[in-house]
Design a protein around this motif. Structure first.
Motif, PDB file in Angstrom:
ATOM      1  N   LEU A 506      57.309  63.377   2.469  1.00 67.73           N
ATOM      2  CA  LEU A 506      56.893  64.582   2.290  1.00 67.73           C
ATOM      3  C   LEU A 506      55.736  65.110   2.934  1.00 67.73           C
ATOM      4  O   LEU A 506      56.319  65.822   3.701  1.00 67.73           O
ATOM      5  CB  LEU A 506      56.524  64.592   0.717  1.00 67.73           C
ATOM      6  N   ILE A 507      54.797  63.967   3.613  1.00 69.48           N
ATOM      7  CA  ILE A 507      54.208  64.276   4.545  1.00 69.48           C
ATOM      8  C   ILE A 507      54.184  64.458   5.868  1.00 69.48           C
ATOM      9  O   ILE A 507      54.293  65.187   6.974  1.00 69.48           O
ATOM     10  CB  ILE A 507      52.723  63.254   4.695  1.00 69.48           C
ATOM     11  N   ASN A 508      55.264  63.539   6.085  1.00 72.73           N
ATOM     12  CA  ASN A 508      56.498  63.527   7.381  1.00 72.73           C
ATOM     13  C   ASN A 508      57.112  64.558   7.460  1.00 72.73           C
ATOM     14  O   ASN A 508      56.785  65.241   9.281  1.00 72.73           O
ATOM     15  CB  ASN A 508      57.206  62.167   7.802  1.00 72.73           C
ATOM     16  N   VAL A 509      57.689  64.786   6.325  1.00 68.16           N
ATOM     17  CA  VAL A 509      57.868  65.759   6.680  1.00 68.16           C
ATOM     18  C   VAL A 509      57.154  67.783   7.321  1.00 68.16           C
ATOM     19  O   VAL A 509      57.924  68.220   8.094  1.00 68.16           O
ATOM     20  CB  VAL A 509      59.019  66.170   5.281  1.00 68.16           C
ATOM     21  N   VAL A 510      56.028  67.890   6.266  1.00 66.36           N
ATOM     22  CA  VAL A 510      55.358  68.312   6.758  1.00 66.36           C
ATOM     23  C   VAL A 510      54.975  68.761   8.403  1.00 66.36           C
ATOM     24  O   VAL A 510      54.509  69.698   8.665  1.00 66.36           O
ATOM     25  CB  VAL A 510      54.590  68.828   5.531  1.00 66.36           C
ATOM     26  N   LYS A 511      54.354  66.974   8.822  1.00 67.51           N
ATOM     27  CA  LYS A 511      54.038  67.109   9.871  1.00 67.51           C
ATOM     28  C   LYS A 511      55.125  67.630  11.124  1.00 67.51           C
ATOM     29  O   LYS A 511      54.414  67.825  12.416  1.00 67.51           O
ATOM     30  CB  LYS A 511      53.658  66.255   9.771  1.00 67.51           C
ATOM     31  N   THR A 512      55.996  66.757  10.496  1.00 64.12           N
ATOM     32  CA  THR A 512      57.559  67.694  11.921  1.00 64.12           C
ATOM     33  C   THR A 512      57.291  68.852  12.117  1.00 64.12           C
ATOM     34  O   THR A 512      58.089  68.991  13.369  1.00 64.12           O
ATOM     35  CB  THR A 512      58.688  66.850  11.250  1.00 64.12           C
ATOM     36  N   ALA A 513      57.684  69.334  10.839  1.00 68.36           N
ATOM     37  CA  ALA A 513      58.579  71.169  10.862  1.00 68.36           C
ATOM     38  C   ALA A 513      56.730  71.799  11.375  1.00 68.36           C
ATOM     39  O   ALA A 513      57.273  72.731  12.544  1.00 68.36           O
ATOM     40  CB  ALA A 513      57.839  71.655   9.411  1.00 68.36           C
TER      41      ALA A 513
END
Lengths: 661, 204
Positions: A506-513
């Motif tokens: 989930l952190i990865n998703v937020v960071k990528t966005a």
């Protein structure tokens, strides 16, 4: 979204003139904001929404699992009461299967199936939207029970007569029955839609044996759903009639057969487990060749073994009922049939291994998850074979050994496949790369957490820990270091490591966005048609409908066989190919227009369902909404009329290839 | 819902698109839906067959079934398949007047069958077979009731289609819409043949 696309222009949606339907309601025309999403019929937007909904329920189901593990971590757990514990494991399983796993597979199927077969949308875009909204309504109804008198507490297979009015007097089971019924309609419509899409809307030249394996597996899954969902529908209807209207189907005092529910449930329930795993098999059959830089080993074997898993999967349901006294003949037949399923499954495993054998392996996160699936699923598959042996199964029934088995195949198998898909296709869907470093954390924490959580359950099960035990005493914990209590603690710690692993995603998703780097058009040197377009794809998917000559068409457009060197020579890269497609774009592509009716109809169905619990007046309201929406739907052309028969452009470039409904 | 949705959702037939199978999307979807329905009725019929002899209280099937009456209403339903065929063939010839006529007759025959079922149910209830009386009662009413609902939905579809054709508001290929409803209608009739045989004719 209705647009007219002409060569060389950017994707600016044309303004659609509102159209009268039923003389009162105008078509939605928004192309921005939340309305665009609510009324969309675009398979890509619907796919993304499926993914978001499924992820939300994954978190809900995950929290339920953590509560269960907290309760069992130490002797005399007091986090949950016995009653709440029963509700927790029931809803954990129900949520994970019906509201996470199936919708997440649906997300991938919705998004990539039309792209992989070179189509511009699914066969019935409005029914597609209806499926999504019915699923949302079903999920809400299921989970509303938490706040309206307690959730269902009979286990995910909800055996009757235990789930009848005598033993389950609260409304929990009613909500469960209705929620699943609504979600079931959603899946049924979705499966018909996707089968028609695959069978009817393939790009020219794409024969069945040139379809990507993911598309094949999704096709098999949809056939499983079409023929197994009606059976659970019958079971749910019977239970509903008994609970709400006094029928006697499961009333043993009247002479009812307690095995009726079990048969009906598992005739659905066993194909269902292949419904859960086959999409992930499809995903890694795309991922492994791409990152091994080799074609899939034995494509027809992978396809036909998938199809035969589906076929035989209909004939093994009673292996869930070995302990119920079926009689020696039935037990022998179902036992042997179950062992037979290991054959096509083994064929697949070996095909994947041989795909990697001798390949130039590229250990991206997607590849790691795919390899993780192969290993962990094999472990789960082997413990599965031990269940197929009926005498052995009789010992294991209802112990944690079973829990260990199905979490290895479902978490180690299915979930790892889905995560592999996230990392592989993220750049396609969002145009940005997920962070590989965080991805590595994500993967390793999940591997460690998953083995720590579910590995010890094999031991616990063989030591005799019953499956639905809500508490254990210190005396039960046993002596020595590696005792019952120790392994329960290990499993609980493992579950939190697992949760942290998911958190990294989930952190990865937020960071990528927020700050992810823009993905190149073909970051993985991929093989299939979905990469032959921009990332994210345009609303109409392809500028020109591709003509297919090969299995792995996209790869064969990039590479040419060099027979002298016995190798493949690169002749074009993805960027060039996509640019060439843009230059030769079709004119006058018409797409289905957005519609209010799917979401209105789904809401009506939900209200109708609640009427069964809360009385006739609500049912009448629901029925009225359903009727109104149905007529609105029928009278509304699926493609807005003013852009429908767009005149041919002067260059004679007009093509109508993808039939849209 | 699926039946109201599928027959108009696709627009393709008007455009003369080629599909990979040659069947239109709508027709393929209807066949799949009917395949699914086979399993639905399969489950209900199995339940009935399991429970038909289990009469813990209330009347036994052989005492209350009025086979001549049900034979007549079954005949009416089967005749409606004939009129449905005539409606489809009129629609394919583009003869709106005859299409409407045969659709009306089909709907009337279907409604007659439903009327017969309502009469039958009320008679049975008067003779002491309630929905909760016995396993036989529950499974009998559920199976035949489900079939009745299917016929009723068919009648509603027939009447709606007629209205929509008359107002010229149909959104798909007219002949195909009628044909798809026809497929559904024949399926429901065939299911009735099986139900009639298993429930009424074979003594339990």
């Amino acid at each position: 979204m209705a647009i007219i696309e002409r060569p060389g222009t950017e994707t600016t949606p044309a303004v659609v003139t509102p159209q009268q339907t039923l003389g009162a309601v105008k078509r939605p025309v928004e192309t921005k904001g939340w309305r665009e999403w609510l009324f969309t019929v675009d398979h890509k937007k619907i796919g993304i929404m499926y993914g978001v909904v499924a992820m939300a329920f994954f978190i809900v189901g995950g929290v339920e699992a953590l509560l269960i593990r907290l309760q069992l971590a130490a002797p005399n757990g007091h986090i949950l009461s016995a009653d709440k514990y029963n509700q927790m494991f029931t809803m954990h399983a129900t949520t994970m299967i019906f509201l996470f796993a199936m919708p997440m597979a649906g997300a991938f199927a919705n998004y990539f199936l039309p792209l992989q077969i070179g189509a511009r949308d699914v066969a019935f875009p409005r029914i597609n939207a209806l499926s999504l909204w019915l699923l949302v309504v079903g999920g809400i109804v299921l989970n509303a029970s938490w706040f309206l008198g307690g959730a269902a507490d009979g286990g995910w297979f909800m055996y009757a007569p235990n789930s009848g009015p005598v033993f389950s007097p609260s409304h929990g089971v009613d909500f469960w029955v209705l929620g699943l019924q609504v979600a079931g309609i959603a899946s049924l419509l979705g499966s018909i839609n996707l089968i028609v899409t695959v069978l009817n809307m393939r790009a020219p030249g794409m024969s069945l044996m040139k379809m990507p394996v993911f598309t094949w597996m999704i096709l098999v899954v949809q056939f499983l759903l079409v023929f197994s969902l009606p059976v659970i529908t019958v079971a749910l209807v019977l239970l509903m009639l008994q609970r709400s209207y006094g029928a006697t189907f499961f009333d043993v005092s009247q002479g009812a057969d307690p095995l009726l529910w079990q048969h009906l449930f598992w005739i659905f329930g066993h194909p269902e487990v292949y419904v859960l795993i086959l999409p992930s098999f499809g995903i890694i059959s795309e991922v492994l060749p791409t990152f091994s830089r080799k074609p899939l080993f034995g494509y027809p074997f992978v396809v036909f073994s998938g199809a035969s898993i589906g076929l035989v999967g209909f004939g093994v349901w009673a292996h869930h009922m070995f302990a119920s006294g079926l009689g020696p003949v039935s037990v022998a037949v179902f036992s042997i049939a179950t062992m037979a399923i290991a054959i096509p499954t083994g064929v697949k495993i070996f095909n994947w291994l041989l795909t990697m054998w001798g390949g130039k392996l590229w250990y991206t996160t997607a590849m790691k998850f795919a390899i993780g699936l192969v290993i962990l699923f094999t472990i789960g598959g082997l413990s599965g074979v031990t269940h197929s042996v009926a005498p052995s199964d009789t010992q294991q029934t209802d112990t944690y050994y079973i829990v260990a088995h199905f979490h290895y195949v479902l978490f180690g198998g299915m979930v790892f496949g889905l995560f592999s898909g996230f990392y592989y296709w993220w750049p396609k869907v969002f145009g940005k790369m997920l962070n590989e470093k965080l991805g590595s954390w994500n993967f390793w924490l999940m591997v460690i957490g998953m083995n720590m959580t579910f590995g010890p359950m094999h031991i616990l099960g063989l030591q005799g820990q019953p499956r639905r035990m809500y508490i254990w005493t210190k005396a039960r914990g046993g002596e020595g270091l590696f005792n019952f209590g120790f392994w329960n603690m290990v499993a609980s710690i493992g579950s939190f490591i697992l949760a942290i692993g998911v958190l990294f995603f989930l952190i990865n998703v937020v960071k990528t966005a927020r700050s992810g780097k823009t993905a190149p058009l073909d970051p993985w040197d991929a093989r299939t048609l979905e990469w032959l377009t921009t990332s994210p794809p345009k609303p109409h998917n392809f500028d020109r409908i591709p003509v297919v000559h090969h299995l792995d068409e996209f790869f064969h457009r990039k590479y040419e066989e060099d027979s002298a060197a016995n190798t493949m020579r690169k002749i074009a890269d993805g960027e060039e190919l996509v640019r060439a497609e843009e230059a030769a774009a079709d004119a006058n592509i018409h797409l289905p227009a957005p519609s209010y009716w799917p979401i209105v109809l789904a809401t009506g169905v939900g209200i109708l369902g609640l009427g069964i619990i809360y009385g006739v007046p609500i049912m009448v309201v629901g029925f009225a909404v359903v009727l109104f929406a149905s007529f609105g739907w029928v009278l509304e052309p699926s493609v807005a009329e003013d852009i429908d028969f767009a005149p041919a452009s002067n260059d004679g470039n007009t093509k109508e290839i993808a039939p849209l409904g | 819902m699926a039946e109201t949705a599928t027959h108009t959702a696709d627009h393709s037939t008007e455009h003369g698109h080629e599909t990979s199978t040659g069947l239109t999307n709508n027709k393929l979807a209807m066949w799949l839906f009917l395949g699914s329905e086979c399993l639905l009725f399969g489950g209900l019929i199995s339940t009935y067959m399991l429970y038909r002899g289990r009469v813990s209280s209330g009347p036994h099937p052989s005492r209350i079934f009025d086979i001549p009456f049900t034979s007549v209403s079954s005949f009416v339903l089967l005749m409606s398949s004939l009129t449905m065929v005539l409606a489809v063939s009129s629609a394919q010839r583009g003869d709106d007047r005859r299409t409407n006529l045969w659709l009306t007759v089909t709907a009337l025959l279907g409604a007659t069958f439903i009327g017969g079922q309502v009469y039958e149910f009320t008679t049975f209830i008067r003779e002491g077979l309630g929905f909760s009386t016995s396993l036989f009662g529950s499974s009998f009413y559920t199976l035949t009731g489900f079939h009745g609902v299917h016929v009723s939905v068919g009648v509603i579809m027939l009447l709606s289609t007629m209205g929509i054709i008359r107002k010229g508001k149909i959104t798909g290929n007219k002949a195909e819409v009628v044909e798809l409803i026809g497929l559904y209608w024949h399926f429901v009739d065939i299911v009735w043949i099986i139900i009639f045989t298993l429930v009424y004719l074979i003594p339990s």
